[in-house]
Write a protein that holds these residues in place. Structure first.
Motif, short mmCIF file in Angstrom:
data_model
loop_
_atom_site.label_atom_id
_atom_site.label_comp_id
_atom_site.label_asym_id
_atom_site.label_seq_id
_atom_site.Cartn_x
_atom_site.Cartn_y
_atom_site.Cartn_z
N ILE A 138 120.74 41.43 1.56
CA ILE A 138 119.92 41.71 2.71
C ILE A 138 120.25 43.46 3.17
N ILE A 139 119.55 43.90 3.11
CA ILE A 139 120.35 45.86 3.26
C ILE A 139 120.13 45.52 4.72
N GLY A 140 119.07 45.66 5.23
CA GLY A 140 118.69 45.46 6.98
C GLY A 140 118.11 44.49 7.93
N GLU A 141 117.70 44.46 8.91
CA GLU A 141 116.14 44.53 9.67
C GLU A 141 115.70 45.03 10.85
N GLY A 142 114.54 44.37 10.78
CA GLY A 142 113.79 45.37 11.73
C GLY A 142 113.34 44.53 12.86
N SER A 143 112.60 45.09 13.67
CA SER A 143 111.84 43.49 14.49
C SER A 143 111.05 42.92 13.74
N TYR A 144 110.09 43.08 12.90
CA TYR A 144 109.20 42.22 12.71
C TYR A 144 109.88 42.73 10.48
N SER A 145 110.41 42.34 10.93
CA SER A 145 110.84 42.81 8.82
C SER A 145 112.50 42.52 8.52
N LYS A 199 98.25 46.45 13.45
CA LYS A 199 97.59 48.07 13.63
C LYS A 199 98.98 48.70 12.65
N TYR A 200 100.35 48.19 13.14
CA TYR A 200 101.79 49.17 12.90
C TYR A 200 101.61 49.23 11.50
N VAL A 201 101.43 48.12 10.97
CA VAL A 201 101.75 47.38 9.31
C VAL A 201 100.83 48.39 8.37
N ASN A 202 99.17 48.45 9.20
CA ASN A 202 98.70 48.73 8.70
C ASN A 202 98.65 50.84 8.56
N ILE A 203 99.25 51.06 9.13
CA ILE A 203 99.36 53.03 9.70
C ILE A 203 100.51 53.01 8.93
N GLU A 204 101.67 52.26 8.96
CA GLU A 204 102.95 52.77 7.90
C GLU A 204 102.49 52.68 6.17
N LYS A 205 101.78 51.40 6.07
CA LYS A 205 101.56 51.57 4.84
C LYS A 205 100.09 52.28 4.20
N LEU A 206 98.96 52.70 5.33
CA LEU A 206 97.99 53.90 5.14
C LEU A 206 99.24 54.99 4.95
N THR A 207 99.92 55.28 5.91
CA THR A 207 100.78 57.03 6.15
C THR A 207 101.17 57.20 4.74
N LEU A 208 102.38 56.09 3.75
CA LEU A 208 103.05 56.18 2.26
C LEU A 208 102.60 56.50 1.61
N HIS A 209 100.95 55.16 1.85
CA HIS A 209 100.08 56.22 0.36
C HIS A 209 99.58 57.54 1.12
N ARG A 210 99.17 57.85 2.18
CA ARG A 210 99.59 59.18 2.15
C ARG A 210 100.09 60.05 1.57
N LEU A 211 101.06 60.08 1.71
CA LEU A 211 102.09 61.01 1.00
C LEU A 211 102.65 60.90 0.21
N GLY A 212 103.02 59.22 0.21
CA GLY A 212 103.37 58.66 -1.45
C GLY A 212 103.36 59.68 -2.74
N GLN A 213 105.06 59.66 -3.09
CA GLN A 213 105.14 59.67 -4.69
C GLN A 213 104.52 61.85 -4.85
N ILE A 256 103.60 39.28 12.05
CA ILE A 256 103.04 40.18 12.98
C ILE A 256 101.25 40.11 13.33
N VAL A 257 101.57 39.29 12.76
CA VAL A 257 100.16 38.46 13.87
C VAL A 257 100.32 38.32 15.79
N LYS A 258 101.76 36.88 15.29
CA LYS A 258 102.10 36.94 17.29
C LYS A 258 102.27 37.92 17.39
N GLU A 259 102.97 39.34 17.86
CA GLU A 259 103.76 40.10 18.28
C GLU A 259 102.34 41.18 18.21
N ASN A 260 101.36 40.75 17.40
CA ASN A 260 100.37 42.04 17.55
C ASN A 260 101.14 42.95 16.77
N LYS A 261 100.99 42.49 15.73
CA LYS A 261 101.51 43.98 15.31
C LYS A 261 100.39 44.79 13.14
#
Ligand code: ATP
Length: 323
Positions: A39-46, A77-91, A70-75
């Motif tokens: 384990i390299i690190g832990e986040g609040s829901y990862s 939206k944040y997971v989708n934003i992270e994925k979408l942004t990384l796709h928009r910016l990535g590579q 993620i569902v329980k903590e209502n996150k």
């Protein structure tokens, strides 16, 4: 066997579908393709693991997110934003953590990311107490260049801080954690910006970001534009030289008060070069319209000798000695 609990969450969890990958990635990866390490690190829901791609032999950081959590903590939206942004910016930019692929199993989502072997920039600042002028300059140039790119794609990061800047290959910086990001304009299915959108500040429903780096306009008027990322860069630059961020009270409330009043000072024991001080003071301005923008920072006297067009100079030079 599916428990009633996971049955209940299925319809909402299904909203966190895997990202659509390019046609070359038609053979979707699975957990079995990776040999998971520590384990390299832990986040609040990862939880983030180092993992070796069995076929390539290359090490990645794999972020594992529990769907149930993620569902329980209502996150969602944040997971989708992270994925979408990384796709928009990535590579596209060396200063941004790359998302290579995503996949899921019944309980978890998996994000396969660049492995930043030296961890968070914060640990390096803490280890050395502060950074030398040369290292500070080297790193602030990488941050300004990467954030300029992020802004050019119509994204406001909104949570820039040394914990969210990782140190990877050859000690180069990689910006991460786009969970609080604001994407202006529309994205197509690959996360590409179709319309860069308006650069005017967005009104926000609630506070995002971290107390010490949050801008006065967000605290006072609940607005957060590209200028708020500029503010955070000013705080980070101060921290490079002084070791701690400029606004840090005993409580979050006191920190906010200092930010609203732009109440910060320099330690006479740690004198700063005058053009660095001038740059910090030109960024830490309460009125976002009067604050230095990223192009203003690039043109500042301290950074006058940097050739911003020469990306190799910013990203492929050896990092100066830390001490
Ligand atoms: P939170 O979700 O609470 O804001 P976080 O964003 O730090 O926390 P993660 O993105 O899951 O949560 O990261 C957890 C930790 O794992 C980070 O603190 C960081 O040190 C480490 N980490 C994350 N991504 C990488 C990476 N690509 N390479 C190396 N380490 C990483």
């Amino acid at each position: 066997e599916v428990s009633s609990g996971s049955q209940q969450m299925t319809p909402r969890a299904a909203q966190i579908g895997p990202a659509k990958m390019s046609s070359s990635a038609s053979k979707r990866k699975t957990v079995a393709d990776y040999q998971f390490g520590t384990i390299i690190g832990e986040g609040s829901y990862s939880t983030v693991y180092s993992a070796i791609d069995r076929q390539q032999g290359k090490t990645y950081a794999v972020k594992v997110l529990s769907k149930r959590h993620i569902v329980k903590e209502n996150k969602i939206k944040y997971v989708n934003i992270e994925k979408l942004t990384l796709h928009r910016l990535g590579q596209q930019h060396p200063g941004i953590v790359q998302l290579y692929c995503t996949f899921q199993d019944e309980s978890n989502l998996f994000f396969v990311l660049d492995f930043a072997e030296y961890g968070e920039l914060l640990s390096i600042i803490r280890k050395f107490g502060s950074l030398s002028e040369q290292v500070s300059k080297f790193y602030i140039c990488q941050i300004i260049d990467a954030v300029s790119f992020i802004h050019s794609k119509g994204v406001i990061h909104r949570d820039l801080k040394p914990e969210n800047i990782l140190v990877g290959n050859n000690f180069n910086l990689k910006i991460t954690d786009f969970g609080a990001a604001k994407l202006l304009g529309k994205s197509d299915e690959n996360g590409e910006s179709v319309d860069p959108g308006s650069p005017t500040p967005e009104r926000l429903g609630s506070f995002v970001g971290t107390a010490e780096y949050v801008s006065p306009e967000l605290l006072k008027h609940n607005i957060c534009g590209f200028e708020s990322d500029a503010w955070a860069i000013g705080c980070i630059l101060y921290q490079f030289f002084i070791g701690v961020p400029p606004f840090k009270g005993k409580t979050e409330y006191l920190t906010f008060e200092q930010i609203i009043n732009v109440e910060y000072s320099y330690d006479p024991q740690k004198p700063l070069p005058s053009d660095v001080k001038l740059l910090i003071d030109s960024i830490l301005i309460a009125n976002p319209d009067e604050r230095f923008t990223l192009p203003d920072m690039m043109a500042s006297s301290w950074l006058a000798d940097v050739n911003w067009k020469d990306k190799a100079c910013i990203w492929q030079r050896r990092v100066p000695k830390f001490e």
